[in-house]
Enzyme design. Sequence first.
Site, PDB file in Angstrom:
ATOM      1  CE1 TYR A 149     -13.788   1.799  -9.324  1.00  0.00           C
ATOM      2  CE2 TYR A 149     -16.093   1.361  -9.847  1.00  0.00           C
ATOM      3  CZ  TYR A 149     -14.950   1.075  -9.119  1.00  0.00           C
ATOM      4  OH  TYR A 149     -14.968   0.062  -8.191  1.00  0.00           O
ATOM      5  CG  LEU A 155     -21.817   1.177  -1.875  1.00  0.00           C
ATOM      6  CD1 LEU A 155     -20.589   1.905  -2.417  1.00  0.00           C
ATOM      7  CD2 LEU A 155     -22.973   2.160  -1.688  1.00  0.00           C
ATOM      8  CG  ASP A 168      -2.201   0.785   1.071  1.00  0.00           C
ATOM      9  OD1 ASP A 168      -2.112   2.020   0.874  1.00  0.00           O
ATOM     10  OD2 ASP A 168      -3.276   0.179   1.086  1.00  0.00           O
ATOM     11  CE1 TYR A 185     -14.469   4.370  -3.122  1.00  0.00           C
ATOM     12  CE2 TYR A 185     -13.384   2.359  -3.848  1.00  0.00           C
ATOM     13  CZ  TYR A 185     -13.824   3.180  -2.830  1.00  0.00           C
ATOM     14  OH  TYR A 185     -13.620   2.830  -1.526  1.00  0.00           O
ATOM     15  CE  LYS A 222     -12.332  -1.356  -9.950  1.00  0.00           C
ATOM     16  NZ  LYS A 222     -11.227  -2.029  -9.244  1.00  0.00           N
ATOM     17  CG  ASN A 263      -8.186  -4.624  -2.751  1.00  0.00           C
ATOM     18  OD1 ASN A 263      -9.411  -4.674  -2.848  1.00  0.00           O
ATOM     19  ND2 ASN A 263      -7.576  -3.795  -1.916  1.00  0.00           N
TER      20      ASN A 263
HETATM   21  N1  LIG Z   1     -15.896  -0.583  -1.596  1.00  0.00           N
HETATM   22  C1  LIG Z   1     -16.727  -0.782  -2.595  1.00  0.00           C
HETATM   23  O1  LIG Z   1     -17.929  -0.465  -2.558  1.00  0.00           O
HETATM   24  C2  LIG Z   1     -16.226  -1.447  -3.856  1.00  0.00           C
HETATM   25  C3  LIG Z   1     -17.179  -1.968  -4.762  1.00  0.00           C
HETATM   26  C4  LIG Z   1     -16.723  -2.563  -5.937  1.00  0.00           C
HETATM   27  C5  LIG Z   1     -15.362  -2.642  -6.178  1.00  0.00           C
HETATM   28  N2  LIG Z   1     -14.469  -2.122  -5.270  1.00  0.00           N
HETATM   29  C6  LIG Z   1     -13.056  -2.198  -5.575  1.00  0.00           C
HETATM   30  O2  LIG Z   1     -12.393  -2.835  -4.492  1.00  0.00           O
HETATM   31  C7  LIG Z   1     -11.092  -2.303  -4.344  1.00  0.00           C
HETATM   32  C8  LIG Z   1     -10.852  -1.846  -2.915  1.00  0.00           C
HETATM   33  O3  LIG Z   1     -11.845  -0.889  -2.566  1.00  0.00           O
HETATM   34  P1  LIG Z   1     -11.921  -0.276  -1.079  1.00  0.00           P
HETATM   35  O4  LIG Z   1     -13.277   0.282  -0.929  1.00  0.00           O
HETATM   36  O5  LIG Z   1     -11.398  -1.255  -0.084  1.00  0.00           O
HETATM   37  O6  LIG Z   1     -10.922   0.942  -1.214  1.00  0.00           O
HETATM   38  P2  LIG Z   1     -10.206   1.799  -0.051  1.00  0.00           P
HETATM   39  O7  LIG Z   1     -10.107   3.193  -0.575  1.00  0.00           O
HETATM   40  O8  LIG Z   1     -10.875   1.597   1.270  1.00  0.00           O
HETATM   41  O9  LIG Z   1      -8.770   1.132  -0.021  1.00  0.00           O
HETATM   42  C9  LIG Z   1      -7.925   1.194  -1.132  1.00  0.00           C
HETATM   43  C10 LIG Z   1      -6.495   1.064  -0.683  1.00  0.00           C
HETATM   44  O10 LIG Z   1      -5.651   1.232  -1.839  1.00  0.00           O
HETATM   45  C11 LIG Z   1      -4.535   2.011  -1.433  1.00  0.00           C
HETATM   46  N3  LIG Z   1      -3.904   2.677  -2.572  1.00  0.00           N
HETATM   47  C12 LIG Z   1      -4.347   3.792  -3.211  1.00  0.00           C
HETATM   48  N4  LIG Z   1      -3.485   4.145  -4.178  1.00  0.00           N
HETATM   49  C13 LIG Z   1      -2.478   3.232  -4.163  1.00  0.00           C
HETATM   50  C14 LIG Z   1      -1.272   3.088  -4.905  1.00  0.00           C
HETATM   51  N5  LIG Z   1      -0.948   3.960  -5.880  1.00  0.00           N
HETATM   52  N6  LIG Z   1      -0.457   2.045  -4.629  1.00  0.00           N
HETATM   53  C15 LIG Z   1      -0.783   1.171  -3.635  1.00  0.00           C
HETATM   54  N7  LIG Z   1      -1.905   1.272  -2.899  1.00  0.00           N
HETATM   55  C16 LIG Z   1      -2.747   2.291  -3.140  1.00  0.00           C
HETATM   56  C17 LIG Z   1      -5.113   3.016  -0.440  1.00  0.00           C
HETATM   57  O11 LIG Z   1      -4.111   3.608   0.362  1.00  0.00           O
HETATM   58  C18 LIG Z   1      -6.099   2.158   0.324  1.00  0.00           C
HETATM   59  O12 LIG Z   1      -5.508   1.563   1.470  1.00  0.00           O
HETATM   60  C19 LIG Z   1     -10.958  -1.205  -5.398  1.00  0.00           C
HETATM   61  O13 LIG Z   1     -10.344  -1.728  -6.543  1.00  0.00           O
HETATM   62  C20 LIG Z   1     -12.394  -0.839  -5.689  1.00  0.00           C
HETATM   63  O14 LIG Z   1     -12.566  -0.281  -6.976  1.00  0.00           O
HETATM   64  C21 LIG Z   1     -14.881  -1.543  -4.131  1.00  0.00           C
END
Ligand SMILES: NC(=O)c1ccc[n+]([C@@H]2O[C@H](COP(=O)([O-])OP(=O)(O)OC[C@H]3O[C@@H](n4cnc5c(N)ncnc54)[C@H](O)[C@@H]3O)[C@@H](O)[C@H]2O)c1
Length: 259
Positions: free
Chosen positions: A158, A190, A42, A97, A162, A93
Amino acid sequence: MNDVARASLDGKIALVTGAAGGLGQAFAERLAQDGAHAVLVDIKPCAETAALVEAAGREAMSVICDITSEESVAYLAAEVEIRFGRCDILVNNAGIYPIQPFEQVTFADWRRVMALNLDAVFLVTKAFAPGMKRRGFGRVVNISSSTLNTVASGYTHYIASKGGVVGFTRALATELGNHGVTVNAISPSLTRTPGTEGRAPRQGRASMDEEFEQIARLQAIRRVQMPADLAGVVSFLASDDAAFITGQTLYADGGMVRV
Ligand SMILES: NC(=O)c1ccc[n+]([C@@H]2O[C@H](COP(=O)([O-])OP(=O)(O)OC[C@H]3O[C@@H](n4cnc5c(N)ncnc54)[C@H](O)[C@@H]3O)[C@@H](O)[C@H]2O)c1
């Protein structure tokens, strides 16, 4: 923890990007509970996740790394090689978004989303998949999104990113399928994470809590999705039981998308 029920990933090395919190943290914790040592990647410190991995009795290696940088990913690969000598499970991961109407999306905004959500998936997979192929075992799990099917507004960049993840998943699965390496994606609805909880609600909604509830009502299972709803799915795709599943996108979304 039930050691008998949860030993399918025993001794495997699992790398999770975006592991400091949110979904990445839940994935790393569950993979560790199921037996894997974890590489936590991260731009933020992963101390909290590392503690969860260690509490599960597995080793945690934290690497601060901006995975949009080819140079940083090369450093990451070298560090993992030194510490573990391999990566068996890769969970792509990390993602962002931002909600922006198309008219307001600049090329810089577009590039920022693509850089993390798609380019970084390429870079990190490129760093670790060849080793998986050489050793004849590997699991790549990518994170797409149900928005690809529900097509929410404000998400041109976004959803494009995806969709790219799904295409990449299918294409890479074709190339690696005969080498013991599976490549799959999951598509969540979500989900409550620090990223979504900290976001401004969409227009017409008073709060993110209201948005979570509204989205949940569109699902067949009408409750808000939590990271724990997805962690076991990732672990399953990483397991031997999923050895004959590849190129798929699994809709782990409470029935938001019914295809
Ligand atoms: N939460 C949702 O509703 C949801 C729904 C569908 C898909 N997703 C996908 O799931 C994944 C995780 O989502 P989340 O809600 O846990 O996100 P989040 O924002 O809570 O966590 C994302 C993490 O990625 C890290 N990050 C950001 N830029 C980075 C970089 N350049 N290098 C390394 N790490 C980096 C951030 O520091 C953070 O810890 C994403 O790909 C998101 O698109 C999330």
